[in-house]
Design a protein around this motif. Structure first.
Motif, PDB file in Angstrom:
ATOM      1  N   TYR A 264      -9.453  -7.094  -1.334  1.00 19.76           N
ATOM      2  CA  TYR A 264      -8.021  -6.816  -1.291  1.00 19.76           C
ATOM      3  C   TYR A 264      -7.286  -7.698  -2.296  1.00 19.76           C
ATOM      4  N   GLY A 265      -6.066  -7.248  -2.627  1.00 15.21           N
ATOM      5  CA  GLY A 265      -5.122  -8.044  -3.407  1.00 15.21           C
ATOM      6  C   GLY A 265      -3.756  -7.894  -2.780  1.00 15.21           C
ATOM      7  N   ILE A 266      -3.120  -9.018  -2.397  1.00  9.75           N
ATOM      8  CA  ILE A 266      -1.854  -8.987  -1.669  1.00  9.75           C
ATOM      9  C   ILE A 266      -0.783  -9.664  -2.513  1.00  9.75           C
ATOM     10  N   LEU A 267       0.339  -8.960  -2.682  1.00  6.45           N
ATOM     11  CA  LEU A 267       1.473  -9.475  -3.430  1.00  6.45           C
ATOM     12  C   LEU A 267       2.735  -9.233  -2.614  1.00  6.45           C
ATOM     13  N   ASP A 268       3.493 -10.309  -2.346  1.00  8.11           N
ATOM     14  CA  ASP A 268       4.731 -10.199  -1.556  1.00  8.11           C
ATOM     15  C   ASP A 268       4.473  -9.541  -0.207  1.00  8.11           C
ATOM     16  N   ASN A 269       3.386  -9.970   0.457  1.00 11.13           N
ATOM     17  CA  ASN A 269       3.035  -9.476   1.794  1.00 11.13           C
ATOM     18  C   ASN A 269       2.734  -7.978   1.823  1.00 11.13           C
TER      19      ASN A 269
ATOM     20  N   ILE B 213      -0.183  -4.922   0.405  1.00  5.91           N
ATOM     21  CA  ILE B 213      -1.507  -4.701  -0.167  1.00  5.91           C
ATOM     22  C   ILE B 213      -1.338  -3.867  -1.435  1.00  5.91           C
ATOM     23  N   MET B 214      -1.547  -4.510  -2.578  1.00  2.32           N
ATOM     24  CA  MET B 214      -1.374  -3.824  -3.848  1.00  2.32           C
ATOM     25  C   MET B 214      -2.708  -3.379  -4.443  1.00  2.32           C
ATOM     26  N   TYR B 215      -3.817  -3.862  -3.870  1.00  2.00           N
ATOM     27  CA  TYR B 215      -5.126  -3.397  -4.313  1.00  2.00           C
ATOM     28  C   TYR B 215      -6.076  -3.412  -3.122  1.00  2.00           C
ATOM     29  N   ALA B 216      -6.932  -2.377  -3.031  1.00  2.00           N
ATOM     30  CA  ALA B 216      -7.988  -2.306  -2.022  1.00  2.00           C
ATOM     31  C   ALA B 216      -9.135  -1.506  -2.604  1.00  2.00           C
ATOM     32  N   ASN B 217     -10.354  -1.960  -2.356  1.00  2.00           N
ATOM     33  CA  ASN B 217     -11.510  -1.203  -2.845  1.00  2.00           C
ATOM     34  C   ASN B 217     -11.886  -0.135  -1.815  1.00  2.00           C
ATOM     35  N   PRO B 218     -12.738   0.822  -2.178  1.00  2.00           N
ATOM     36  CA  PRO B 218     -13.077   1.914  -1.258  1.00  2.00           C
ATOM     37  C   PRO B 218     -13.669   1.425   0.058  1.00  2.00           C
ATOM     38  N   ARG B 219     -14.450   0.337   0.035  1.00  2.00           N
ATOM     39  CA  ARG B 219     -15.052  -0.168   1.269  1.00  2.00           C
ATOM     40  C   ARG B 219     -13.975  -0.635   2.253  1.00  2.00           C
ATOM     41  N   LEU B 220     -12.911  -1.279   1.781  1.00  2.00           N
ATOM     42  CA  LEU B 220     -11.840  -1.731   2.666  1.00  2.00           C
ATOM     43  C   LEU B 220     -11.094  -0.545   3.269  1.00  2.00           C
ATOM     44  N   ALA B 221     -10.849   0.487   2.444  1.00  2.00           N
ATOM     45  CA  ALA B 221     -10.188   1.684   2.961  1.00  2.00           C
ATOM     46  C   ALA B 221     -11.038   2.344   4.040  1.00  2.00           C
ATOM     47  N   GLU B 222     -12.356   2.403   3.822  1.00  2.00           N
ATOM     48  CA  GLU B 222     -13.266   2.970   4.824  1.00  2.00           C
ATOM     49  C   GLU B 222     -13.264   2.128   6.096  1.00  2.00           C
TER      50      GLU B 222
ATOM     51  N   TYR C 203      -8.135   4.244   6.297  1.00  2.00           N
ATOM     52  CA  TYR C 203      -7.028   4.778   5.508  1.00  2.00           C
ATOM     53  C   TYR C 203      -7.561   5.456   4.245  1.00  2.00           C
ATOM     54  N   GLU C 204      -6.709   6.329   3.690  1.00  2.00           N
ATOM     55  CA  GLU C 204      -6.982   6.827   2.350  1.00  2.00           C
ATOM     56  C   GLU C 204      -6.762   5.668   1.374  1.00  2.00           C
ATOM     57  N   LEU C 205      -7.537   5.651   0.288  1.00  2.00           N
ATOM     58  CA  LEU C 205      -7.476   4.525  -0.637  1.00  2.00           C
ATOM     59  C   LEU C 205      -6.070   4.377  -1.231  1.00  2.00           C
ATOM     60  N   GLY C 206      -5.453   5.492  -1.620  1.00  2.00           N
ATOM     61  CA  GLY C 206      -4.121   5.418  -2.201  1.00  2.00           C
ATOM     62  C   GLY C 206      -3.068   4.978  -1.205  1.00  2.00           C
ATOM     63  N   GLU C 207      -3.249   5.374   0.047  1.00  2.00           N
ATOM     64  CA  GLU C 207      -2.296   4.983   1.090  1.00  2.00           C
ATOM     65  C   GLU C 207      -2.351   3.487   1.358  1.00  2.00           C
ATOM     66  N   LEU C 208      -3.565   2.923   1.365  1.00  2.00           N
ATOM     67  CA  LEU C 208      -3.738   1.503   1.682  1.00  2.00           C
ATOM     68  C   LEU C 208      -3.271   0.618   0.536  1.00  2.00           C
ATOM     69  N   SER C 209      -3.620   0.993  -0.701  1.00  2.00           N
ATOM     70  CA  SER C 209      -3.333   0.131  -1.844  1.00  2.00           C
ATOM     71  C   SER C 209      -2.013   0.476  -2.502  1.00  2.00           C
ATOM     72  N   GLY C 210      -1.192   1.276  -1.851  1.00  2.00           N
ATOM     73  CA  GLY C 210       0.091   1.656  -2.438  1.00  2.00           C
ATOM     74  C   GLY C 210       1.240   0.793  -1.967  1.00  2.00           C
ATOM     75  N   GLY C 211       0.959  -0.437  -1.562  1.00  2.00           N
ATOM     76  CA  GLY C 211       2.017  -1.346  -1.121  1.00  2.00           C
ATOM     77  C   GLY C 211       2.193  -1.381   0.380  1.00  2.00           C
ATOM     78  N   MET C 212       1.118  -1.058   1.151  1.00  2.00           N
ATOM     79  CA  MET C 212       1.216  -1.105   2.611  1.00  2.00           C
ATOM     80  C   MET C 212       1.496  -2.542   3.069  1.00  2.00           C
ATOM     81  N   PRO C 213       2.476  -2.744   3.986  1.00  2.00           N
ATOM     82  CA  PRO C 213       2.746  -4.094   4.505  1.00  2.00           C
ATOM     83  C   PRO C 213       1.518  -4.658   5.211  1.00  2.00           C
ATOM     84  N   VAL C 214       1.283  -5.947   5.002  1.00  2.00           N
ATOM     85  CA  VAL C 214       0.109  -6.588   5.611  1.00  2.00           C
ATOM     86  C   VAL C 214       0.180  -6.521   7.134  1.00  2.00           C
ATOM     87  N   HIS C 215       1.412  -6.634   7.692  1.00  2.00           N
ATOM     88  CA  HIS C 215       1.511  -6.680   9.152  1.00  2.00           C
ATOM     89  C   HIS C 215       1.109  -5.359   9.812  1.00  2.00           C
TER      90      HIS C 215
END
Length: 850
Positions: free
Chosen positions: A393-398, A400-409, A413-425
């Motif tokens: 993962y890569g987190i910026l301003d709380n 998720i701005m980056y996630a690899n396919p394994r994290l989405a699985e 979540y869908e990969l684009g949904e998870l790494s599209g700025g989803m709040p960490v909380h």
């Protein structure tokens, strides 16, 4: 559609797209809206009473006075209620109460009299009031005796002739009964003062009227009640509604009035004002409104001009510059002449845009070179990360701005949904949210914190998983960010929880185990509160294990555990500390509570045995209490254990008999087991013993042997007993073992130990062909020879799977044929003689009946 959408739609329909047209439109609204408002206001000048503002002012004044009057009544009621609840009033004598009334009257000047009336209605104590006078017929006394604070109607003070009100409150004795009433008398002049405390206009007046229209307090007490009753506003107030209206008062003046119901005796509070004064007040307000609208119009025109010069023109230049930047022309600049009349903020914005354009031009040239290098490096690392089996993962301003396919699985979540700025909380469980946020904050601040930690995460489907997170400080898009990995450790945590549970709980019952119990003993040993200890031992468990097998013994243990769960408290520590032994720690318990608990346990065990006689439950119990600085937990445990063993010793025999009888019922209820009339057999063996002139002391043993001789069949499976096919040699061996099992069972009860040898040998035959020992002749005990004979007779007179029941003659013939082979010949002869005697008596009884 919200209000913003509605305004946007309206502006679009009016084609007000640019700033100038919108500014002109807003200015027009500022100018014409006040003019439009003047039209309905002009129409309302002809009748000020049609304007609700006139009534609102009177309503406001009425509400204030209503609150003042209600507050005054509440204060008076609360004071007399407080006085009636004083201990010296509730418990004291009339003299004590008189002292209280004197002192109260001295410090409280709101009352003209204070009186205590006893339950019989006699005034026993009073200040400025009647004494030793019967007041029991007064309405306020009768109402107060009903148990509530009450208020009288308007009364006339006998001594002064002035109108007064009487507040009355019941006085409750210690037993809850009403021992009397405290009353306080106050003059209506207090209400008059409240009504005159608020001034409005030069002609404003306030009144309080009774339901019949009589004025109780106000500016004119002589106002005719008939006039008030006719008013529509007064009638509305009588129906618990606020009334308004105009009328001609008793002096011939036209007035406007507002009526409001009071909660006290259905009284009506109303205020009135001369109609001319109300009209003048309305005209002044309208004149001021017109002046204000004119000033607003002039101001709107001025703002329109200033807006054009100070905002609109500079903004157009700024928008033109922004459009050039959008097209990629970073060489465009704003001149100082373009922003000459602009406010400081807009000038600063223009200068900033010019400076940024210079920097952008330089940066773009540098970035073209850097991008080529970064693109190549990023491609290599991205391939490595995206193929990883660990979530990255890569987190910026709380977010998720980056996630690899394994994290989405992993998170569902869908990969684009998870790494599209989803709040960490959104993915952190609430239990760990604050901890994770603090760790992220500390890490970004450069503080030394653990890079690895465990948290609970929430998948998209709501499932909670455990994860190990690794976090390090990095950058995303040139900004400080958290870069790390997430590893699913749910299976590991589940195994740890299971191991932890097994380490503290008994695997069979689910209760706490001995290790946990001893740990709690040590923890509670320093408690400053009494700790109860209860020891429970399961009676007859070994006997059940040996006879029915360990599965039945385990079922019994589980039944005991269920019984304990039902009757111990939720915070009690109930544990299985041995094979057949349980113990419980009960914080903050008393001797009586523990004794009652054990009584309930024994009662519940008896109720259980009535519902489940096939596997009876018998327990021995003991308890003790560890008290701080007197008895330690270890000593209390030994005491409870000793008490349990004493209880076990006292009830050991009854417990085993209970189990033995249950075994007997189980045997008698099984399919394939010969159904026998035990009482008939006991009668036969008793008479046979008497015919053989055996000692009377032997008869109880013979009767017990008849009852229990087949109990060993419990060890033989029901399928063998009910089988109609030929038995295998293995099945025969099982059947031939039942005498030994029966002997073991009855010898567990001391008083039945004398028949154990008979039960062991009850399948021996006279000719030595029996089992298990192959005894013959007189080597077989006489009780066994008698039992064998009667058992066979009982079998002959009942149907069997392979033949019907024999007749009396067939039975005698069979007995004779087996004499000297299966049965003792002499005892057989005596038994046949006995049977004939009984048969003849039966025939004679039957003949007499006919």
């Amino acid at each position: 559609m919200n209000w913003r959408d509605a305004i946007a739609y309206l502006l679009n329909r009016l084609r007000l797209d640019d700033m100038q047209s919108r500014l002109l439109f807003s200015s027009a609204l500022l100018v014409f809206t006040p003019l439009l408002l003047l039209l309905p206001l002009q129409e309302r000048t002809s009748s000020p009473i049609s304007d609700p503002s006139v009534y609102r002012e009177l309503q406001y004044i009425t509400d204030i006075q209503n609150a003042n009057v209600q507050r005054w009544f509440t204060e008076q009621s609360s004071f007399v209620e407080l006085l009636s609840n004083l201990p010296s009033v509730r418990q004291g004598t009339s003299a004590d109460i008189q002292l209280v009334l004197d002192e109260t009257f001295r410090v409280q000047s709101n009352f003209t009299a204070l009186t205590f009336i006893d339950a019989s209605g006699i005034a026993r104590a009073s200040v400025n009031g009647p004494l030793n006078l019967y007041l029991g017929d007064r309405d306020y006394f009768q109402q107060a005796k009903q148990g509530k604070v009450t208020l009288s109607n308007v009364l006339v003070d006998r001594s002064t002739g002035r109108p007064v009100l009487v507040f009355a409150s019941p006085v409750h004795g210690e037993d809850g009964t009403i021992r009397g009433v405290i009353t306080s008398t106050t003059q209506l002049s207090h209400l008059q003062n409240i009504l005159s405390s608020v001034h409005f206009g030069t002609t404003g007046k306030m009144y309080i009227a009774a339901p019949d229209g009589t004025v109780i307090a106000g500016a004119a007490l002589d106002m005719p009640s008939s006039l008030i009753r006719r008013l529509d506003g007064f009638k509305q107030a009588q129906q618990s509604q606020q009334g308004i209206g105009t009328y001609t008062d008793y002096l011939g003046q036209n007035v406007v009035a507002v009526f409001k119901p009071l909660e006290i005796h259905d009284w009506i509070l109303f205020c009135e004002m001369d109609l001319k004064e109300a009209y003048q007040h309305h005209e002044n307000k309208l004149r001021l409104l017109l002046i204000g609208l004119g000033l607003v119009t002039i101001l709107a025109l001025l703002l329109l001009f200033l807006g054009q010069e100070m905002f609109l023109r500079p903004l157009r230049h700024l928008m033109h510059l922004a459009e050039e930047y959008r097209k990629g022309n970073y060489m465009a600049r704003l001149s100082k002449q373009n922003l000459l009349l602009a406010p400081t903020e807009l000038r600063h914005l223009g200068e900033t845009l010019n400076a940024n354009a210079e920097k952008l031009s330089t940066m773009l040239e540098t970035m073209d070179i850097v991008n080529k290098v970064v693109t190549e490096t990023e491609a290599r690392y991205r391939t490595l990360v995206e193929k990883s089996m660990v979530g990255v993962y890569g987190i910026l301003d709380n977010r998720i701005m980056y996630a690899n396919p394994r994290l989405a699985e992993l998170l569902g979540y869908e990969l684009g949904e998870l790494s599209g700025g989803m709040p960490v909380h959104d993915i952190i469980h609430p239990d760990h949210l604050l901890e994770v946020q603090q760790r992220m904050k500390d890490r970004l601040a450069g503080e030394l914190v653990d890079e690895n930690y465990e948290v609970k995460l929430i998948r998209r489907d709501g499932q909670v998983i455990f994860a190990e997170i690794y976090a390090s400080l990095g950058t995303l898009g040139g900004q400080p960010a958290l870069i790390g990995t997430i590893l699913d450790i749910s299976e590991r945590k589940k195994m740890e929880d299971e191991l932890r549970h097994l380490s503290m709980h008994d695997q069979l019952t689910g209760l706490f185990n001995r290790t946990f119990f001893e740990g709690e003993m040590q923890r509670l040993s320093s408690s400053r509160h009494p700790i109860g200890i209860v020891i429970i031992d399961v009676n007859g468990l070994k006997l059940i294990n040996d006879t029915l097998g360990h599965a039945s013994g385990d079922a019994l243990i589980c039944n005991v555990a269920s019984l304990l769960r039902l009757h111990f408290r939720g915070d009690d520590i109930v544990s299985r500390i041995g094979g057949d032994e349980f113990a419980a720690l009960l914080p903050n318990s008393t001797d009586q509570q523990l004794g009652n608990l054990l009584k309930r346990l024994r009662t519940a065990a008896s109720a259980y045995n009535q519902e489940h006689p096939e596997l009876p439950l018998s327990i021995a119990t003991g308890y003790a209490i560890a008290t701080p600085e007197i008895t330690s937990l270890e000593d209390a445990f030994r005491q409870a254990d000793n008490h349990m063993y004493n209880d076990k010793s006292q009830h050991r025999e009854s417990a085993r008999r209970l189990i033995l009888n249950s075994f007997l019922r189980k045997v008698q209820g099984r399919e394939g087991t010969q159904q026998k009339d035990i009482q008939h057999m006991q009668m036969l063996i008793t008479k046979l013993a008497q015919k053989l002139q055996l000692p009377d002391t032997l008869i109880p043993q013979l009767q017990a042997a008849v009852r229990y001789y087949d109990i060993g069949l419990l060890s033989v499976s029901e399928s063998i007993l009910s089988s109609k096919a030929s038995l295998s040699e293995e099945d025969r061996r099982h059947i031939r073992r039942h005498p030994e099992v029966g002997q073991h069972l009855v010898e567990s009860i001391p008083e039945l130990s004398g028949i154990g040898d008979w039960i062991l040998k009850h399948h021996e035959r006279w000719d030595g062909s029996g089992y298990p020992m192959g005894l013959s002749g007189a080597n077989i005990p006489i009780g066994v020879r008698m039992l064998s004979l009667i058992d066979s007779y009982e079998a002959m007179r009942h149907d069997r799977p392979y033949r019907p029941a024999l007749s009396f003659e067939e039975t005698i013939a069979e007995l004779k044929s087996q004499a000297g082979r299966q049965f003792d010949p002499q005892i057989t002869e005596s038994f046949i003689t006995l049977l004939y005697e009984l048969h003849e008596k039966l025939v004679e009884a039957t003949a007499k009946t006919k």
